[in-house]
Motif scaffolding. Structure first.
Motif, PDB file in Angstrom:
ATOM      1  N   GLY A  10       0.854  -1.185   0.000  1.00 58.24           N
ATOM      2  CA  GLY A  10       0.000   0.000   0.000  1.00 58.24           C
ATOM      3  C   GLY A  10       0.885   1.229   0.000  1.00 58.24           C
ATOM      4  N   VAL A  11       0.605   2.164  -0.861  1.00 64.17           N
ATOM      5  CA  VAL A  11       1.416   3.386  -0.925  1.00 64.17           C
ATOM      6  C   VAL A  11       0.685   4.495  -0.176  1.00 64.17           C
ATOM      7  CG1 VAL A  11       2.500   5.103  -2.424  1.00 64.17           C
ATOM      8  CG2 VAL A  11       2.407   2.703  -3.158  1.00 64.17           C
ATOM      9  N   LEU A  12       1.332   5.029   0.868  1.00 61.23           N
ATOM     10  CA  LEU A  12       0.776   6.180   1.589  1.00 61.23           C
ATOM     11  C   LEU A  12       1.287   7.449   0.923  1.00 61.23           C
ATOM     12  CD1 LEU A  12      -0.712   7.590   3.917  1.00 61.23           C
ATOM     13  CD2 LEU A  12       1.447   7.508   5.207  1.00 61.23           C
ATOM     14  N   GLY A  13       0.360   8.202   0.341  1.00 58.76           N
ATOM     15  CA  GLY A  13       0.720   9.436  -0.368  1.00 58.76           C
ATOM     16  C   GLY A  13       0.651   9.214  -1.868  1.00 58.76           C
ATOM     17  N   CYS A  14      -0.096  10.091  -2.529  1.00 59.95           N
ATOM     18  CA  CYS A  14      -0.221  10.026  -3.998  1.00 59.95           C
ATOM     19  C   CYS A  14       0.472  11.234  -4.628  1.00 59.95           C
ATOM     20  CB  CYS A  14      -1.683   9.978  -4.418  1.00 59.95           C
ATOM     21  SG  CYS A  14      -2.523   8.467  -3.912  1.00 59.95           S
ATOM     22  N   GLY A  15       1.482  11.751  -3.959  1.00 56.98           N
ATOM     23  CA  GLY A  15       2.176  12.946  -4.434  1.00 56.98           C
ATOM     24  C   GLY A  15       3.194  12.637  -5.524  1.00 56.98           C
ATOM     25  N   PRO A  16       4.072  13.594  -5.807  1.00 57.77           N
ATOM     26  CA  PRO A  16       5.008  13.457  -6.922  1.00 57.77           C
ATOM     27  C   PRO A  16       5.866  12.191  -6.895  1.00 57.77           C
ATOM     28  CG  PRO A  16       4.998  15.724  -6.131  1.00 57.77           C
ATOM     29  CD  PRO A  16       4.114  14.949  -5.201  1.00 57.77           C
TER      30      PRO A  16
END
Ligand SMILES: NC(=O)c1ccc[n+]([C@@H]2O[C@H](COP(=O)([O-])OP(=O)(O)OC[C@H]3O[C@@H](n4cnc5c(N)ncnc54)[C@H](O)[C@@H]3O)[C@@H](O)[C@H]2O)c1
Length: 356
Positions: A10-16
């Motif tokens: 799971g990736v926390l953060g959908c930023g750059p």
């Protein structure tokens, strides 16, 4: 292999950084899958969910952590949130791949180290240059053939043209006004920001190749909007070291290292990471008079670091990435460089306390 067990990430953060590296890495990895994504910014998360099609998409981090199907979290948030996010994941029984720098102050990283120990889970720090095949070839030569190290020089000089370069090769980065940001803008203090964003890479590569750093003595020059740290480094091995962190040089991205050893030397040139090109590392072997260079055709350091992380968890493979001690040493190194640049005196990493 089709039936190989894949780490559900799971990736926390959908930023750059998630958009440019982690979503693709988790989608392409041989032994991991992009199981979930999480961001408080609804517009960003929904768009990323539509693009990358994870099985689950969460607004709330604790809900993602409560999902029993989830094996591991990639912490891809602002630096100031890393330790808290990693701690919550470990306490929920999840493994963690945490973006670099692992924290912003020595003490919070020491506390994280204690949490890792009691959790029994794996935490790897995203110093992805350790997965650059060229840099790995230098490390192998140093370990197997080079003998004693006389000296190491390393430099990391960001370019004024970096956004022209990265905009040309990265996916279009989507931003959201609803993104969660630290109370204090990380870029409000550029001296601190450049050290955290870039200095941590330089220190980690220097340690990866040169071994433990004991002491630093730094000078800082700031003029025409550019920052330049020249750092004398004492390695535990007794080798001499010199580091150059400059942001930004008025030329192409300029990063690399020179190493002088007993049985040979190494000249390394590293590219802007978004070119996904392994470093050109020329290894001169004194015994044969030959120079060798690995091609390193697979330059996706971010996917390679995730595959290494997953192999440690799934197969018990040794961690080849940066562990918490490496992450802590990088933070101590940044603090020591910052303190030394201001005091004009040498600083031992063991004495480094507080925030960068
Ligand atoms: N390894 C590299 O080469 C490299 C390159 C660039 C950035 N980075 C690192 O990546 C990290 C992230 O950088 P970025 O520019 O993508 O950050 P960012 O702050 O722009 O984006 C982070 C996203 O996480 C979300 N978020 C934060 N806390 C949350 C929470 N508790 N719950 C849900 N969502 C939350 C925010 O809404 C935001 O959209 C930084 O630590 C940076 O140093 C590493």
């Amino acid at each position: 292999m089709a039936d190989e067990r894949r780490l559900r990430v799971g990736v926390l953060g959908c930023g750059p950084i998630a958009q440019a590296a982690h979503f693709e890495s988790a989608s392409k990895a041989r032994n991991a899958e992009l199981y979930a994504i999480c961001d408080v910014a609804d517009d960003l998360r929904e768009r990323m969910a539509a693009t990358y099609a994870p099985q689950r998409s969460f607004r709330d981090y604790d809900e993602m952590l409560a999902d029993p199907e989830l094996d591991a979290v990639i912490v891809a948030t602002a630096d100031a949130f890393h330790v808290a996010a990693a701690t919550r994941a470990l306490e929920a029984g999840k493994h963690v791949l945490c973006e670099k720098p692992v924290g912003v102050a020595v003490e919070e990283v020491e506390a994280l180290k204690r949490t890792i120990a009691s959790s029994g889970r794996v935490l790897q720090v995203g110093h992805m240059k350790r997965f650059d095949a060229g840099i790995q070839s230098a490390r192998n030569f140093i370990a197997d053939e080079m003998g004693e190290m006389l000296a190491l020089k390393a430099w990391y000089c960001d370019s004024t043209h970096r956004y022209a370069m990265t905009d040309a090769v990265q996916p279009k980065i989507i931003r959201s006004k609803a993104a969660r940001r630290p109370a204090i803008d990380p870029k409000a203090d550029l001296e601190q920001y450049y050290m955290l964003a870039h200095g941590c890479h330089l220190l980690d590569v220097a340690r990866f190749l040169g071994g433990e750093i004991v002491e630093v003595e730094a000078r800082l020059s700031h003029r025409f909007g550019a920052w330049c740290w020249f750092v004398d480094v004492g390695f535990a091995s007794g080798a001499l070291g010199h580091l150059d962190l400059t942001v930004a040089v008025r030329m192409d991205w300029h990063e690399g290292f020179h190493i002088y050893g007993q049985n040979g030397s190494v000249l390394g040139k590293t590219y802007n990471p978004w070119y996904f090109k392994s470093s050109d590392v020329d290894i001169f072997h004194e015994a044969t008079g030959e120079t060798t260079r690995v091609l390193g055709a697979d330059g996706h350091f971010y996917r390679r670091q995730l595959e290494g992380f997953a192999a440690t968890i799934l197969d018990g493979a040794p961690m080849t990435g940066a562990d918490i001690d490496d992450g802590l040493a990088s933070v101590r190194g940044m603090v020591a460089v910052a303190r030394s640049a201001h005091s004009g005196k040498p600083v031992k990493l063991a004495d480094a306390t507080g925030a960068v």
